[in-house]
Design a protein around this motif. Sequence first.
Motif, PDB file in Angstrom:
ATOM      1  N   UNK A 134       0.839  -1.193   0.000  1.00 59.54           N
ATOM      2  CA  UNK A 134       0.000   0.000   0.000  1.00 59.54           C
ATOM      3  C   UNK A 134       0.875   1.244   0.000  1.00 59.54           C
ATOM      4  N   UNK A 135       0.454   2.234  -0.796  1.00 56.38           N
ATOM      5  CA  UNK A 135       1.138   3.515  -0.884  1.00 56.38           C
ATOM      6  C   UNK A 135       0.102   4.610  -1.012  1.00 56.38           C
ATOM      7  N   UNK A 136       0.488   5.801  -0.625  1.00 55.59           N
ATOM      8  CA  UNK A 136      -0.337   6.957  -0.947  1.00 55.59           C
ATOM      9  C   UNK A 136      -0.179   7.207  -2.438  1.00 55.59           C
ATOM     10  N   UNK A 137      -1.217   7.702  -3.066  1.00 57.45           N
ATOM     11  CA  UNK A 137      -1.144   7.995  -4.499  1.00 57.45           C
ATOM     12  C   UNK A 137       0.015   8.942  -4.793  1.00 57.45           C
ATOM     13  N   UNK A 138       0.270   9.875  -3.913  1.00 59.64           N
ATOM     14  CA  UNK A 138       1.355  10.837  -4.101  1.00 59.64           C
ATOM     15  C   UNK A 138       2.736  10.190  -4.061  1.00 59.64           C
ATOM     16  N   UNK A 139       2.841   8.975  -3.538  1.00 57.81           N
ATOM     17  CA  UNK A 139       4.127   8.271  -3.422  1.00 57.81           C
ATOM     18  C   UNK A 139       4.367   7.275  -4.547  1.00 57.81           C
ATOM     19  N   UNK A 140       3.377   7.061  -5.401  1.00 57.53           N
ATOM     20  CA  UNK A 140       3.528   6.080  -6.478  1.00 57.53           C
ATOM     21  C   UNK A 140       4.566   6.541  -7.487  1.00 57.53           C
ATOM     22  N   UNK A 141       5.227   5.577  -8.124  1.00 54.46           N
ATOM     23  CA  UNK A 141       6.212   5.864  -9.161  1.00 54.46           C
ATOM     24  C   UNK A 141       5.540   5.871 -10.524  1.00 54.46           C
ATOM     25  N   UNK A 142       6.245   6.405 -11.512  1.00 53.70           N
ATOM     26  CA  UNK A 142       5.739   6.455 -12.877  1.00 53.70           C
ATOM     27  C   UNK A 142       5.351   5.069 -13.368  1.00 53.70           C
ATOM     28  N   UNK A 143       4.211   4.972 -13.999  1.00 53.02           N
ATOM     29  CA  UNK A 143       3.687   3.741 -14.591  1.00 53.02           C
ATOM     30  C   UNK A 143       3.268   2.681 -13.585  1.00 53.02           C
ATOM     31  N   UNK A 144       3.346   2.945 -12.293  1.00 54.37           N
ATOM     32  CA  UNK A 144       2.835   1.982 -11.318  1.00 54.37           C
ATOM     33  C   UNK A 144       1.315   1.937 -11.427  1.00 54.37           C
TER      34      UNK A 144
END
Length: 75
Positions: free
Chosen positions: A2-12
């Motif tokens: 689980x991650x915050x949307x703001x912490x996601x990487x490109x193309x994840x």
Amino acid sequence: MKKKLSEMDYNEQGTVTGIEKDLRKRVAGMGIRVGKELRMVTKQPIKGPVDVVVDEAETSLGLDMAGKIVVEVTK
């Protein structure tokens, strides 16, 4: 994971698992709801917006809004 949307990487990609209560109605109109699949397209540097694709539509959210959305990352 689980991650915050703001912490996601490109193309994840992942599935929305939680949205802070005060934000739910605002993002529902963008197609972002619990259970929806999304993909991170771009993230602007220095507190800029994030762009995500939900149901084949691209939308932008401020970094503060994206920090209130939790995603179960799948790819």
